[in-house]
Design an enzyme around this catalytic site. Structure first.
Site, PDB file in Angstrom:
ATOM      1  N   TRP A 358       0.637  -1.331   0.124  1.00  0.00           N
ATOM      2  CA  TRP A 358       0.100  -0.069   0.246  1.00  0.00           C
ATOM      3  C   TRP A 358       0.923   1.372  -0.086  1.00  0.00           C
ATOM      4  O   TRP A 358       0.389   2.331  -0.293  1.00  0.00           O
ATOM      5  CB  TRP A 358      -0.988   0.075   1.227  1.00  0.00           C
ATOM      6  N   ASP A 359       2.260   1.136   0.148  1.00  0.00           N
ATOM      7  CA  ASP A 359       3.128   2.259   0.257  1.00  0.00           C
ATOM      8  C   ASP A 359       2.979   2.884  -0.966  1.00  0.00           C
ATOM      9  O   ASP A 359       2.997   4.287  -0.939  1.00  0.00           O
ATOM     10  CB  ASP A 359       4.462   1.861   0.375  1.00  0.00           C
ATOM     11  N   GLU A 487       1.903  -0.999  12.901  1.00  0.00           N
ATOM     12  CA  GLU A 487       1.910  -2.489  13.004  1.00  0.00           C
ATOM     13  C   GLU A 487       2.270  -3.057  14.356  1.00  0.00           C
ATOM     14  O   GLU A 487       2.272  -3.889  14.808  1.00  0.00           O
ATOM     15  CB  GLU A 487       2.773  -2.990  12.069  1.00  0.00           C
ATOM     16  N   LYS A 592       4.447   2.775  15.856  1.00  0.00           N
ATOM     17  CA  LYS A 592       5.819   2.425  14.778  1.00  0.00           C
ATOM     18  C   LYS A 592       5.704   3.585  13.873  1.00  0.00           C
ATOM     19  O   LYS A 592       6.700   4.084  13.224  1.00  0.00           O
ATOM     20  CB  LYS A 592       5.260   1.187  13.988  1.00  0.00           C
ATOM     21  N   GLN A 593       4.700   3.974  13.432  1.00  0.00           N
ATOM     22  CA  GLN A 593       4.314   5.164  12.508  1.00  0.00           C
ATOM     23  C   GLN A 593       3.124   5.999  12.532  1.00  0.00           C
ATOM     24  O   GLN A 593       2.067   5.249  13.118  1.00  0.00           O
ATOM     25  CB  GLN A 593       4.639   4.599  10.847  1.00  0.00           C
TER      26      GLN A 593
END
Length: 757
Positions: A358-359, A487, A592-593
């Site tokens: 999906w990046d 994640e 994480k992000q």
């Protein structure tokens, strides 16, 4: 932080060779041309620790999924990129002994990746007793002729006596993947052809039990050398090689050029067709000089930089970082082939299997919209449209309607074997819908969204409508058992970003269905009852919110964690994914992000300054940025909030993520999709670029560390140059029709070749 490459605006260069840094150097000096790519391996061979890697776009292998307990819906295989037949192999013998930098004594070492020309050069002086020889290697993968790899090696005798030299250009099919099971090989040789001045290998990927295609590749090498003594030297049935040998007097040199044509069955129906094309291309290239081949290659790169270069004055680290990022991004993908996409590691390593994530839609899409022709991003949209059949299968495997686009894929079928990703990270469906919206909003071209895009949106919406459930107790729709973009949180209920994207996708799809023509509407066959149900979900979707903190809650239960900032983690335990157990990470509050902040970034104009500030101030201090995708969006949001120091800090992290090996994980390949981050941070962050109602808006500021920055941007048939310096912002229309833009609330008219301040 150890830095192994010098800081230069247009080069990634080092004068030091340390075997401990070999893999890192290989990653950093990777080359690609969109069709194929390779790590910066030593073509003469290296007996020490190394990750040999050459990869061909779209060539992959389905490896059996191995899990302890099989569950219904698990992918049948894990797709992996195949290490290609080694066509750059070029061993060298000096006085009968192989050159090997793992063993030899050398001096004057230089490794130089020129970002402007996409040429990799390496040189060193070899010392063995009284023997002293200088070797220089030059390599590029042509962007003018996608099937062409070019190498040149020069050997100069610096000794006082004669030196015997043997050069052994080869193509070797005896290769393996480092992550292969049980040392298995993935290539069966079908044919070899060895002649004095050329050699070829035709190989096919080994059979697989999953009904997925086998790929055939053909490589033919042609050599040009001033050495007269040439002999066939075919060591086995998997390799072709030629021996060029001679004696060099003191202070004399010899040169060998190796040109390889690489073709695959992706472009040819039969082995005969492939072989014929390979020979024809090889004959064509043989007629051209090295200088002409190089000039054609560098000319294309010059054209790319003309559109896309970002210039930063006053900060060489930042300058080198963003050019390195753009270089590697374009080396991976420039939109020529709608069958291909952008793997997170591109052509630089085996991790992530070389597959599509999906990046692409979330991070690569905005950059390609801004610096390439719209056909590039349209090809990315067509890539997903053409894989709808696989997306239907993925949804059906989960017992759901509509289409579930895969988290990881080569052909549309999910091929990732971690359940918390495959089953649960379903926000990707919303990210793909957002890319359709983003393309339409930016380009003004609605021909895709009203035809193929409407089909994709409809099938994604059918998935969301089946995936949600209605909570009678709360009188709202919810989505349980998901993993968001963060994640470090698995199997949670009501991830805010996922729920928001589901709600938005249904709303956007209903809007588009109101615009499509009668023929398209008939083919889509969305009933009035179905539309009414979608609207009910939009109206009653549950979005976690805490009124006291004025934040969107990442998911149910998140605020029940022991909330402590990242600064509380001891430095020797960072990054936590390399020091903590997975259980400890899942129980922690650390992110994480961007997750909530990812959603806010997507729709940055839809939230008030107070909402953006409250959410950023709460979530960023909890974010460890251990995803390479994380720093860029945080930099944009920080810039939007006028947190200049934080915006610059996070820009530096995204721009130099691999150059400075921030997350200690660059040895196995670069973070290609994250290399969009530098451009995003500069253009959306420091320049404040937004598209509102079809008009470009800017709210630029100059970071204190910089003297100026500038970039070029493609927008609706125009090429615009933006310069921000200490005197303010300056805009120039380089090509295209006049255009009105908004700069900090003021309308500015751009006319051809006129600078507007």
């Amino acid at each position: 932080m150890k830095r192994i490459f010098d800081v230069q605006p247009w080069n990634v260069v080092t004068h030091t060779f340390d075997p401990k840094d070999k893999r890192l150097q290989e990653s950093m000096t990777s080359l690609g041309n969109g069709y194929m790519g390779m790590r910066g391996d030593f073509e003469e061979g290296y007996s020490g620790d190394s990750l040999q890697g050459i990869y061909l776009g779209g060539v992959w292998y389905p490896d059996k999924t191995r899990v302890g307990w099989w569950k219904n819906g698990y992918p049948k295989y894990f797709g992996k990129v195949v290490n290609a037949v080694n066509f750059i192999k070029l061993p060298i013998e000096i006085n009968g002994q192989r050159v090997d930098l793992a063993k030899d004594q050398i001096s004057d070492f230089t490794l130089d990746l020129d970002l402007h020309t996409a040429v990799l050069t390496r040189s060193f002086t070899l010392k063995r007793g009284d023997v002293k020889v200088a070797l220089t290697f030059e390599r590029f993968l042509s962007v003018a002729q996608k099937e062409l790899s070019v190498q040149k090696v020069t050997v100069k005798n610096l000794s006082a006596t004669n030196v015997d030299v043997k050069l052994l250009p080869a193509i070797d099919a005896d290769v393996m993947n480092e992550e292969a099971n049980y040392d298995e090989r993935f290539w069966d040789v079908l044919a070899t052809d060895q002649q004095a001045d050329r050699g070829s290998v035709i190989a096919k990927t080994t059979p697989n039990p999953f009904g997925t295609p086998q790929f055939t590749s053909g490589m033919e090498m042609r050599m040009v050398s001033d050495l007269d003594n040439v002999a066939i030297d075919q060591p086995n049935d998997k390799e072709v090689a030629t021996a060029y040998q001679g004696t060099l007097a003191p202070q004399t040199a010899t040169t060998l050029e190796k040109r390889v044509i690489v073709v695959t069955s992706r472009d040819y129906k039969t082995q005969a067709d492939l072989t014929t094309a390979m020979h024809q291309l090889s004959d064509q290239v043989a007629k051209e000089s090295y200088a002409d081949l190089l000039a054609a290659h560098t000319q294309v790169w010059a054209q790319r930089w003309e559109k896309s270069d970002v210039e930063i004055i006053g900060d060489d680290e930042s300058q080198q970082g963003i050019r390195f990022n753009l270089f590697q991004l374009f080396s991976t993908y420039y939109g020529e082939d709608s069958r291909l996409n952008i793997g997170p590691k591109g052509f630089t390593g085996e991790k992530y299997g070389g597959a599509t994530y999906w990046d692409t839609e979330a991070f690569a899409f905005p950059v390609y919209l801004g610096i390439t022709d719209p056909k590039v991003t349209r090809n990315l949209l067509m890539y997903r449209y053409n894989q709808l059949p696989g997306a239907y299968i993925n949804a059906k495997e989960q017992g759901l309607k509509g289409a579930l686009f895969p988290m990881v894929t080569f052909d549309g079928i999910e091929c990732h074997n971690e359940w918390e990703i495959t089953f649960e990270e379903i926000h990707r469906n919303g990210d793909i819908a957002f890319a359709i919206y983003n393309y339409t909003r930016y380009t003004g071209d609605d021909s895709y969204v009203l035809h193929q895009g409407a089909k994709v949106l409809t099938e994604i919406s059918r998935f969301w409508a089946d995936r949600v459930h209605f909570s009678k107790r709360n009188n709202q729709y919810m989505i349980h058992g998901v993993t968001g973009a963060d994640e470090y949180e698995n199997n949670v209920d009501n991830n805010w970003d996922t729920n928001m994207l589901a709600q938005w996708t249904l709303k956007y799809t209903l809007e588009i269905l109101g615009k499509v023509d009668a023929d398209v509407a008939k083919r889509l066959d969305v009933s009035d009852d179905e539309k009414a149900h979608w609207q009910d979900i939009v109206d009653r979707m549950y979005l976690p919110y805490d009124k006291d903190l004025n934040i969107f809650v990442q998911h149910d239960g998140f605020l029940d964690k022991d909330i402590e900032p990242v600064s509380a983690i001891p430095a020797d335990q960072r990054p936590i994914n390399q020091h903590w157990s997975w259980d400890k990470i899942l129980r922690s509050p650390y992110i994480k992000q961007g997750d909530v902040l990812q959603g806010i970034w997507d729709f940055i104009d839809d939230y008030t300054p107070e909402q953006k500030k409250a959410n950023f101030d709460f979530y960023e201090p909890l974010t460890v940025h251990e995803s390479s995708l994380s720093p860029a969006i945080h930099s944009v949001l920080a810039a939007d909030l006028h947190y200049e120091d934080k915006a610059v800090e996070l820009y530096e992290r995204t721009a130099r993520l691999d150059l400075d090996n921030y997350n200690n994980d660059t040895t196995d390949g670069l973070h290609i999709t994250a290399m969009t981050g530098g451009w995003i941070a500069v253009v959306q962050g420091f320049a404040g670029m937004r598209v509102r109602n079809g008009q470009l808006h800017y709210a630029p500021f100059l970071p204190k560390k910089w003297n100026s920055f500038s970039f070029r941007q493609v927008f609706r048939g125009r090429l615009i140059e933006v310069i921000v310096d200490q005197a303010g912002a300056h805009f120039k229309l380089l090509s295209g029709d006049p255009l009105d833009i908004d700069v900090a609330g003021k309308t500015v008219s751009l006319q051809p070749d006129t600078v507007v301040e």
